[in-house]
Each structure stands twice: as C-alpha cells, then as structure tokens.
Design an enzyme around this catalytic site. Structure first.
Site, mmCIF file in Angstrom:
data_model
loop_
_atom_site.group_PDB
_atom_site.id
_atom_site.type_symbol
_atom_site.label_atom_id
_atom_site.label_comp_id
_atom_site.label_asym_id
_atom_site.label_seq_id
_atom_site.Cartn_x
_atom_site.Cartn_y
_atom_site.Cartn_z
ATOM 1 N N LYS A 82 0.643 0.472 3.719
ATOM 2 C CA LYS A 82 1.975 0.506 3.098
ATOM 3 C C LYS A 82 2.322 1.873 2.504
ATOM 4 C CE LYS A 82 0.589 -0.972 -1.474
ATOM 5 N NZ LYS A 82 0.015 -2.036 -2.272
ATOM 6 N N ARG B 266 -0.766 -8.192 -13.174
ATOM 7 C CA ARG B 266 0.206 -8.325 -12.094
ATOM 8 C C ARG B 266 -0.056 -9.703 -11.487
ATOM 9 N NH1 ARG B 266 0.703 -3.983 -7.312
ATOM 10 N NH2 ARG B 266 -0.698 -5.458 -6.302
HETATM 11 C C1 LIG Z 1 -1.197 -1.643 -2.655
HETATM 12 C C2 LIG Z 1 -2.327 -2.576 -2.776
HETATM 13 C C3 LIG Z 1 -3.613 -2.170 -2.412
HETATM 14 C C4 LIG Z 1 -3.930 -0.758 -1.986
HETATM 15 O O1 LIG Z 1 -3.765 0.103 -3.064
HETATM 16 P P1 LIG Z 1 -4.254 1.636 -2.997
HETATM 17 O O2 LIG Z 1 -4.220 2.076 -4.397
HETATM 18 O O3 LIG Z 1 -3.270 2.357 -2.137
HETATM 19 O O4 LIG Z 1 -5.612 1.659 -2.418
HETATM 20 C C5 LIG Z 1 -4.624 -3.110 -2.480
HETATM 21 N N1 LIG Z 1 -4.394 -4.368 -2.881
HETATM 22 C C6 LIG Z 1 -3.174 -4.793 -3.253
HETATM 23 C C7 LIG Z 1 -2.987 -6.203 -3.705
HETATM 24 C C8 LIG Z 1 -2.102 -3.912 -3.212
HETATM 25 O O5 LIG Z 1 -0.886 -4.330 -3.584
#
Ligand SMILES: *Cc1c(COP(=O)(O)O)cnc(C)c1O
Length: 361
Positions: free
Chosen positions: A37, A131
């Site tokens: 993402k 969260r």
């Molecule tokens: C965005 C996200 C990740 C990845 O996060 P990074 O900091 O880019 O490694 C992993 N798990 C969840 C639930 C996320 O929303």
C-alpha cells in the site's frame, strides 16, 4: 501527459531489498508478508514480491490486490478490517483477512459459504496502540471459539497485532510476548496450535535486527521497511547497510529561475491554504520553481531535496520553491531537480495522476 514530474521505480533495488529482508526473516522462521500500500500497489512492483517468493502479499485496499488475483503464487491478504459492504470482494479477491468484529466474521463466513471457499482469518488483538483489535482477552477468546467451532467456512489462521500506528506504542519484546501469551490461552481453549502469530509491521523489525523476537512470532507484515529501509535506520537505528535506499526517485522540472527577496513584499495575511506563516528575511536569493506541489506530495517537510547546496523554501498546490543561491551547479529553466521520498510523501506521489511513473530493471 508530460514527461515530468517523473517517478523512477527501480525494480532491481526493490528486488534486492525484498530478498535480503526475506533471508533475514527466513533465518528466524518469520513469514514475510509484503505490504504494497505504501506505493499504491503498483502491479509491476507487486509482482517482484511474488518473484522473490514472499508467502503473502498484503494491502489495506482491495483495488490494489485485485489485479494480482490469478497472477501470483503468494496468498493475498487484506490488512484493514473489512467493511461490511466489501465482504463479498474480500472473499472473492483475498485469501486472508485481519478481523476484529464478530459481525464481520459472521458475514465473511456466510459469503465464503456462498462462494464455496474456506477463508483464512487472523484475529487482531489491540495491545495498547488503540487502532484496530479486540481489547479484552475474553473478547478475542470468544471470537476465536466462534470461528473455530461455528463458522465452518472460516479458518482461524492466526492471531495478530498492530503497533506504532496510532498510539506510537513500541513493539518491545515484552509487548510481543503479551501476544504470544494470549495466543497460547486461545490454543488451550480450541485445543490446537495456531499457525501464525503476526507480530506487527516495520516497527517490529528492530526485534528481528536485534535478534530478540519472541520465538513464536512467525509473521510480520512489512511495507515501509522494504521500500524505504532508510527509515528503519533513522528511526530504529537498525543496520540497513545491506539494503538499497533509493528504490524511488522523484524528478521534477524547473520552470522559473529568478533572484527575488526572501521576505514577501506587501501586507502579509494568509497563504494558499489559509495558514499564516512567518517569513525570515535573509536578503535577495536565487530560487528555482519546480512544477509540482502540495497536491502531489502533501507534506513538504517530508520531501528530501537531492541538490547539493540548496534547500526547499516552500510550496503551494502546484509549485515548489527551492533556494539555489549556493547550489553546486548552474541551474536553468528546463533542468531537472531530484527528490528522495519518505513514507508520507510516497503514498501521495504514487497516488497522484500527475506523475509519470517509470519502472527500471
Ligand atoms: C500498513 C500496515 C502494515 C504495514 O506497515 P509498515 O509500517 O509499512 O510496515 C502492517 N499491518 C497493518 C495492519 C497495516 O495497516
């Protein structure tokens, strides 16, 4: 569509980073879920994750996973708790989802039955980052028992957590041990071992680098740490010298070069975004305007200029002003100025329609 601004995506460097981080995780028995993402899921880049052989490719956005269906060996995982309104797409597009709501789990089960599938779920435990995730042990145990015993088209694949996103909570060894403890409680109740304990994102990688990850944590979901290893180094002091920092390079074109005062001339009120900034008078300065602005990258403070002797002065929606008075080269209209990106600017730049994306390999 003009040639600039241009975003260069170096697939060879990306491949190198995925490979080297995967090797590190493999050694510690940790499955690497590659999160795409951070660069809006560009298919050309996402396919590199599969080529290297990561077992899972993940995103918070189904539209980034959909183009990969049928093209990759990796399992596809949605890492944002599903909306009730997207349950049918979640079952259709992904193999695994992260969950924290009984109602959604029931809807997923029903839809999986309809589509004649068994869908894998990872139940999320909130360890204090505030969260997503079940808050109490009892709630997640109850949800686990429900999935295990009643929702026959769901498979309880894992227990997971997320840290360092909203609450900035550090993924310490102790925090992650809490996750192992709750998983073991659940295992006792359901009478079997759970395949995966998913111990977070990039912010959990320091445990891998330091070699103090609790042994049962065997999955991490990593976005930023692969695409911008510099952040792992700068934020967590991990030694990322074996990884490549410049997977992404932003090139912009100079549209004006003039010497002007550094302090605005006239009555000062508000800028293009309604803010009331202050301006420091450092005399007349030579400045270059480049053709991209806040609409493209949102956070000017997170944009990193790669032009020796120069600095970013400010920006509006479509323009960025750079002080080139002490630049090491003679910069003229039509010249190209480069920037390095941070996570904050990369998510916007890759989403922008104004950017010419060029993949090199
Ligand atoms: C965005 C996200 C990740 C990845 O996060 P990074 O900091 O880019 O490694 C992993 N798990 C969840 C639930 C996320 O929303």
């Amino acid at each position: 569509m003009s040639e600039y601004p241009k975003l260069i995506i170096d697939l060879n460097k990306l491949r190198h980073n995925i490979k080297s981080l995967k090797e590190l995780c493999d050694k510690q028995n940790i499955a690497l879920a590659g999160v795409i993402k951070g660069f809006t899921g560009y298919k050309e880049a996402a396919l590199i994750y599969d080529e290297v052989g990561v077992p899972i490719i993940a995103s918070a956005r189904l539209e980034q996973l959909k183009p990969l269906v049928g093209l990759v060996k990796a399992k596809l995982m949605t890492i944002r708790i599903p909306m009730l309104s997207e349950v049918s797409d979640v079952i259709n597009i992904t193999d695994i989802s992260l969950n924290s709501e009984i109602e959604v789990l029931k809807a997923l089960d029903k839809e999986a039955k309809k589509q004649n599938k068994i869908h894998d779920v990872i139940l999320m435990k909130d360890l204090g980052d505030l969260r997503e995730g079940f808050w109490s042990d009892d709630e997640i145990i109850e949800a686990s028992l429900l999935v295990e015993n009643k929702l026959s088209n769901l498979h309880l694949l894992g227990i997971g957590t997320n840290l360092g996103c909203y609450g900035s909570v550090v993924a310490t060894k102790e925090k992650l041990e809490e996750l192992v403890t709750i998983t073991e409680k659940i295992e006792q109740k359901i009478g079997r071992k759970i395949e995966y304990i998913s111990g977070g994102a990039t912010s959990s990688l320091p445990r891998v680098f330091n070699g103090d990850m609790p042994p049962r944590i065997n999955m991490l979901r990593v976005g930023e740490g692969i695409i911008l290893p510099k952040s792992l180094h700068d934020t967590w002091e991990c030694d990322t010298s074996f990884m490549k920092d410049d997977v992404f390079t932003l090139k912009t074109e100079v549209i004006e070069v003039k010497t002007k005062p550094s302090h605005p001339v006239g009555e000062i009120y508000v800028d293009a975004f309604g803010n009331k900034p202050t301006y420091k008078d450092i005399g007349n300065r030579k400045r270059a305007l480049v053709a991209l602005g806040k609409v493209d990258y949102a956070f000017i403070d997170s944009l990193i200029l790669k032009e020796e002797g120069s600095f970013i002065v400010g920006a509006s929606s479509d323009h960025t002003i750079i002080d080139i008075t002490d630049a090491k080269r003679d910069i003229e209209v039509g010249d190209i100025i480069e920037f390095e990106l941070s996570y904050a600017t990369l998510v916007y730049i890759t989403n922008s329609n104004n950017i010419n994306k060029v993949f090199i390999d």
